[in-house]
Design an enzyme around this catalytic site. Structure first.
Site, mmCIF file in Angstrom:
data_model
loop_
_atom_site.group_PDB
_atom_site.id
_atom_site.type_symbol
_atom_site.label_atom_id
_atom_site.label_comp_id
_atom_site.label_asym_id
_atom_site.label_seq_id
_atom_site.Cartn_x
_atom_site.Cartn_y
_atom_site.Cartn_z
ATOM 1 N N ARG A 91 2.436 -12.091 -0.428
ATOM 2 C CA ARG A 91 1.147 -12.485 0.162
ATOM 3 C C ARG A 91 0.547 -13.703 -0.528
ATOM 4 O O ARG A 91 0.832 -13.976 -1.689
ATOM 5 C CB ARG A 91 0.153 -11.327 0.019
ATOM 6 C CG ARG A 91 0.608 -10.039 0.693
ATOM 7 C CD ARG A 91 -0.321 -9.616 1.778
ATOM 8 N NE ARG A 91 0.250 -8.548 2.593
ATOM 9 C CZ ARG A 91 -0.280 -8.157 3.740
ATOM 10 N NH1 ARG A 91 -1.365 -8.728 4.214
ATOM 11 N NH2 ARG A 91 0.273 -7.195 4.450
ATOM 12 N N LYS A 125 -9.592 -2.623 1.959
ATOM 13 C CA LYS A 125 -9.352 -1.459 2.794
ATOM 14 C C LYS A 125 -10.162 -0.238 2.328
ATOM 15 O O LYS A 125 -10.662 0.534 3.136
ATOM 16 C CB LYS A 125 -7.860 -1.137 2.850
ATOM 17 C CG LYS A 125 -7.017 -2.258 3.497
ATOM 18 C CD LYS A 125 -7.580 -2.651 4.804
ATOM 19 C CE LYS A 125 -6.917 -3.731 5.612
ATOM 20 N NZ LYS A 125 -5.610 -4.200 5.467
ATOM 21 N N PHE A 184 2.745 -16.537 18.685
ATOM 22 C CA PHE A 184 1.999 -17.497 17.864
ATOM 23 C C PHE A 184 1.030 -18.326 18.734
ATOM 24 O O PHE A 184 0.283 -17.740 19.508
ATOM 25 C CB PHE A 184 2.982 -18.349 17.046
ATOM 26 C CG PHE A 184 3.888 -17.465 16.203
ATOM 27 C CD1 PHE A 184 3.400 -16.842 15.067
ATOM 28 C CD2 PHE A 184 5.209 -17.202 16.582
ATOM 29 C CE1 PHE A 184 4.199 -15.982 14.311
ATOM 30 C CE2 PHE A 184 6.012 -16.347 15.833
ATOM 31 C CZ PHE A 184 5.506 -15.743 14.701
ATOM 32 N N ASP A 197 -8.880 -9.878 9.239
ATOM 33 C CA ASP A 197 -8.422 -8.524 8.910
ATOM 34 C C ASP A 197 -9.459 -7.429 9.150
ATOM 35 O O ASP A 197 -9.099 -6.338 9.567
ATOM 36 C CB ASP A 197 -7.969 -8.478 7.442
ATOM 37 C CG ASP A 197 -7.078 -7.289 7.122
ATOM 38 O OD1 ASP A 197 -6.098 -7.072 7.855
ATOM 39 O OD2 ASP A 197 -7.352 -6.570 6.138
ATOM 40 N N SER A 250 -1.038 -3.365 10.372
ATOM 41 C CA SER A 250 -0.663 -4.245 9.266
ATOM 42 C C SER A 250 0.630 -4.991 9.578
ATOM 43 O O SER A 250 1.587 -4.394 10.083
ATOM 44 C CB SER A 250 -0.492 -3.428 7.992
ATOM 45 O OG SER A 250 -1.681 -2.733 7.713
ATOM 46 N N ASN A 284 6.688 -8.229 1.968
ATOM 47 C CA ASN A 284 5.221 -8.078 1.952
ATOM 48 C C ASN A 284 4.575 -8.998 0.906
ATOM 49 O O ASN A 284 3.498 -8.713 0.409
ATOM 50 C CB ASN A 284 4.835 -6.617 1.691
ATOM 51 C CG ASN A 284 3.348 -6.359 1.926
ATOM 52 O OD1 ASN A 284 2.748 -6.908 2.849
ATOM 53 N ND2 ASN A 284 2.732 -5.539 1.076
ATOM 54 N N ARG A 295 0.840 -1.189 0.000
ATOM 55 C CA ARG A 295 0.000 0.000 0.000
ATOM 56 C C ARG A 295 0.881 1.248 0.000
ATOM 57 O O ARG A 295 1.962 1.253 0.572
ATOM 58 C CB ARG A 295 -0.901 0.018 1.243
ATOM 59 C CG ARG A 295 -2.096 -0.919 1.172
ATOM 60 C CD ARG A 295 -2.963 -0.824 2.410
ATOM 61 N NE ARG A 295 -2.261 -1.238 3.605
ATOM 62 C CZ ARG A 295 -1.689 -0.425 4.491
ATOM 63 N NH1 ARG A 295 -1.785 0.881 4.350
ATOM 64 N NH2 ARG A 295 -1.051 -0.899 5.531
ATOM 65 N N THR A 328 -3.551 -12.263 11.193
ATOM 66 C CA THR A 328 -3.806 -13.559 10.556
ATOM 67 C C THR A 328 -3.313 -14.684 11.456
ATOM 68 O O THR A 328 -3.985 -15.708 11.627
ATOM 69 C CB THR A 328 -3.129 -13.625 9.175
ATOM 70 O OG1 THR A 328 -3.642 -12.558 8.372
ATOM 71 C CG2 THR A 328 -3.401 -14.959 8.489
ATOM 72 N N ASN A 329 -2.145 -14.467 12.054
ATOM 73 C CA ASN A 329 -1.597 -15.504 12.931
ATOM 74 C C ASN A 329 -2.490 -15.765 14.140
ATOM 75 O O ASN A 329 -2.754 -16.918 14.482
ATOM 76 C CB ASN A 329 -0.183 -15.126 13.370
ATOM 77 C CG ASN A 329 0.848 -15.512 12.320
ATOM 78 O OD1 ASN A 329 1.335 -16.630 12.321
ATOM 79 N ND2 ASN A 329 1.132 -14.602 11.409
ATOM 80 N N HIS A 356 -10.305 -2.558 11.775
ATOM 81 C CA HIS A 356 -9.197 -3.378 11.252
ATOM 82 C C HIS A 356 -8.891 -4.480 12.266
ATOM 83 O O HIS A 356 -7.880 -4.435 12.958
ATOM 84 C CB HIS A 356 -7.983 -2.456 11.032
ATOM 85 C CG HIS A 356 -6.853 -3.070 10.270
ATOM 86 N ND1 HIS A 356 -5.560 -2.609 10.356
ATOM 87 C CD2 HIS A 356 -6.809 -4.087 9.381
ATOM 88 C CE1 HIS A 356 -4.767 -3.328 9.567
ATOM 89 N NE2 HIS A 356 -5.504 -4.229 8.972
ATOM 90 N N CYS A 400 1.232 -7.140 11.867
ATOM 91 C CA CYS A 400 1.540 -7.245 13.306
ATOM 92 C C CYS A 400 0.840 -8.425 13.965
ATOM 93 O O CYS A 400 0.706 -8.465 15.194
ATOM 94 C CB CYS A 400 1.204 -5.945 14.018
ATOM 95 S SG CYS A 400 2.321 -4.607 13.567
ATOM 96 N N GLY A 410 -4.287 -3.837 -1.122
ATOM 97 C CA GLY A 410 -5.182 -2.819 -0.606
ATOM 98 C C GLY A 410 -5.353 -1.604 -1.514
ATOM 99 O O GLY A 410 -6.313 -0.857 -1.367
ATOM 100 N N TYR A 454 -1.719 -3.527 -6.679
ATOM 101 C CA TYR A 454 -1.392 -4.276 -5.466
ATOM 102 C C TYR A 454 -2.446 -4.228 -4.370
ATOM 103 O O TYR A 454 -2.904 -3.144 -3.982
ATOM 104 C CB TYR A 454 -0.048 -3.803 -4.881
ATOM 105 C CG TYR A 454 0.434 -4.800 -3.875
ATOM 106 C CD1 TYR A 454 1.094 -5.950 -4.298
ATOM 107 C CD2 TYR A 454 0.147 -4.661 -2.537
ATOM 108 C CE1 TYR A 454 1.469 -6.917 -3.388
ATOM 109 C CE2 TYR A 454 0.524 -5.623 -1.622
ATOM 110 C CZ TYR A 454 1.185 -6.742 -2.052
ATOM 111 O OH TYR A 454 1.548 -7.700 -1.152
#
Ligand code: GTP
Ligand code: SPV
Ligand code: MN
Length: 580
Positions: free
Chosen positions: A365, A204, A489, A273, A246, A363, A67, A251-252, A224, A248, A197, A195
């Protein structure tokens, strides 16, 4: 045919002059055809059909890998409605500039009309968007990331209530790149980037920047945040939402696997997200994930860190800017096992472990359909969503923020979110590792003045009888050796466990100037490998650092002038008083 939609599409076609116009129905056949075209054009490389059936590898332009916040604009009529948190351009000026950029920009190209639904089909909480794009890559990614095609069009019917998104790759020139939002007319114009977002406008641009304004106007929230369900061995499921900036850890955490010490616990992923929340009839906030897939950071993803993600990417997934091994499998730094002896890197160059460069872009993905996720919540498609018991803020802070603390109440929780700061990451262009204020992890995504946004949070809290409890976490605190003190994690379950206990009115905690911090023995650390001195450091609060923090936050709040609610200034003063 929806007359408003039809005339808008005609208007855009007149402006952009494409060779042809294709209305996307979202069918399997259409997807197969578009993917074949992308392969023929060299944009897609089919992956190893045994290991990654239906998968493709793609590289974006090397100057178009994240982004671009400096060319992202929020264009309400009044500058103060955008706030100091956004780049603003006068909408008349912005439109004139965009008209020029888009004029004839699709010559010789196909213009795709992409209808999509953000949120479960048929849900009263869902919203329809239409993206017009000249990128087939965007179409096939949108098909994964949203409920795309005919069903969305059917849901829209003859209504004119849809978010208009116009996108063109242009010449992919960073100099003319512009992602402009017109919140008052629910419009997005995105030029010059293919790309993530910047280009997948449902994500977004709509689901956060435009939707945050709709939420303000209609008394709901677009955030978010990941949404995670935790089911106890007794079969009770509690849902939490968490806002981290973002790259940080959303997803994990959304795909967390509880460690052995939590036998019988199950985690359910609702979203990774974006979260739309509304007051429910029971006085709680109810949340849906508006998305249909995951656009996740590849580097660092392994069986050790996120085995759920590793399993889900093997089918019908798109990899952008990872490396490609000789046997046509995606590869990235941090994956299990040794690196491939030979690979093609994200820039398309031959790569070996001796190259001394990163094979995958930091980055890079994966785009994966949500249905691939084996721990996807059975509530994923529930039109009413799930009730949220706790909201968790977090960021990357080497120092200052302890592993976890709980706010005193909703108003203080709003302050905790509003005063968030985090180190920048590769998810956006620019310097990485610089600490910046990122309230609610929304700095790049809030479509209006942050002062008003904090006011909206306060109002939302008052509108429900049972607002979620609010927490702050920091998985990224480092010791004197510069290494992370917390294993992170799956081990983050230990912190979530304390959060759930607190929600249930249990969980031992100590009242500190910044909030409730767990007592040393309140966290289940069985088998974590975290020793007493590390824990002590993780939970410690450095009063001097916090005095400075309070001062910085106060100065930051002042930049929002009259838009900042008095209650937020009062929170700064109260924190300063508690710190002495
Ligand atoms: P966006 O998709 O950009 O919004 O990112 P995200 O918030 O979903 O971040 P994600 O979960 O993809 O994690 C980003 C990076 O942080 C990855 O490289 C992870 O390995 C790393 N990470 C995630 N969780 C943890 C954690 O608990 N501890 C540590 N040390 N690193 C983590
Ligand atoms: C983020 O940057 O927060 C993302 C990826 O989730 S993007 O779609 O590019 O916004
Ligand atoms: Mn994100």
């Amino acid at each position: 045919m929806n007359p408003v939609l039809k005339s808008w599409v005609e208007e855009v076609a007149t402006l952009t002059a494409p060779q042809s116009v294709v209305w996307c129905d979202g069918s399997e056949a259409e997807n197969t055809r578009l993917c074949a075209e992308l392969v023929a054009a060299g944009t897609f490389t089919p992956l190893n059909a045994d290991k990654f059936p239906g998968g493709f590898w793609s590289r974006s332009h090397p100057s178009d890998v994240a982004r671009t916040e400096h060319c992202t604009y929020i264009c309400p009529e009044k500058q103060e409605d955008a706030g100091p948190n956004n780049n603003w351009m006068n909408p008349v000026e912005a439109r004139a500039h965009l008209q020029k950029l888009f004029s004839g920009c699709m010559k010789g190209r196909t213009m795709y009309v992409v209808p999509y639904c953000m949120g479960p089909l048929g849900s009263p909480l869902s919203k329809i968007g239409i993206e017009i794009t000249d990128s087939a890559y965007v179409v096939v990614n949108m098909r994964i990331m949203a409920r795309m095609g005919q069903p969305a069009l059917d849901q829209l019917g003859s209504s004119s209530d849809f978010c208009r998104g116009l996108h063109s790759l242009g010449q992919l020139d960073p100099e003319t790149r512009m992602i402009a939002h017109f919140p008052e007319t629910r419009e997005i114009w995105s030029f010059g980037s293919g790309y993530g977002g910047n280009a997948l406008l449902g994500k977004k641009c709509f689901a956060l920047r435009i939707a945050s304004v709709q939420g303000r106007d209609e008394m709901w929230m677009a955030e978010h945040m990941l949404i995670l369900g935790l089911e106890s061995p007794q079969g009770e499921t509690i849902y939490v939402a968490a806002a981290f900036p973002s790259a940080c850890g959303k997803t994990n955490l959304a795909m967390l696997q509880p460690p052995a010490a939590f036998k019988g616990w199950k985690a359910w992923c609702v979203g990774d997200d974006i979260c739309w929340m509304r007051p429910g009839p029971d006085g709680r906030l109810w949340a849906i994930n508006p998305e249909g897939g995951f656009f996740g950071v590849a580097p660092g993803t392994s069986h050790k860190t996120n085995s759920n993600a590793m399993s889900m990417v093997h089918k019908n997934s798109i990899f952008t800017n990872t490396a490609l091994s000789e046997d046509k499998c995606p590869w990235w730094e941090g994956m299990d096992g040794p690196p491939p002896a030979h690979a093609t890197d994200w820039a398309g160059k031959a790569w070996t472990p001796a190259s001394g460069t990163k094979a995958a872009h930091p980055n890079s993905r994966f785009t994966v359909p949500a249905v691939n996720c084996s721990m996807l919540s059975p509530k994923f498609n529930d039109p009413m969503g799930v009730p949220i018991s706790a909201i968790i803020f977090g960021g990357r802070r080497a120092k200052t923020a302890p592993l976890v603390y709980q706010s005193f109440d909703w108003e203080h929780g709003t302050f905790v979110g509003a005063s968030m700061a985090s180190e920048t990451t590769a998810a956006a262009t620019g310097a990485v590792g610089v600490v910046r204020r990122d309230p609610m992890a929304m700095l790049p995504f809030c479509g209006y003045n942050f002062g008003d946004y904090f006011g909206h949070w306060l109002k939302m809290g008052k509108s429900v009888s049972h607002p979620p409890a609010v927490f702050h976490v920091n998985w990224f605190r480092t010791g004197s050796d510069g290494k992370f003190l917390w294993p992170g994690f799956g081990e983050n379950m230990r912190v979530l466990d304390w959060v759930l206990q607190r929600v249930a009115g249990k969980g031992e905690a100590e009242r500190t100037p910044i909030g409730w911090v767990p007592k040393a023995d309140a966290l289940n650390l069985d088998g974590s490998g975290v020793n007493a001195s590390a824990l002590n450091e993780l939970l410690s609060i450095d009063t001097n650092l916090w005095r400075q923090e309070a001062k910085d936050v106060g100065a930051y709040f002042n930049t929002y002038a009259a838009h900042m609610p008095a209650a937020m200034h009062a929170q700064v003063a109260a924190l300063q008083q508690r710190l002495g």
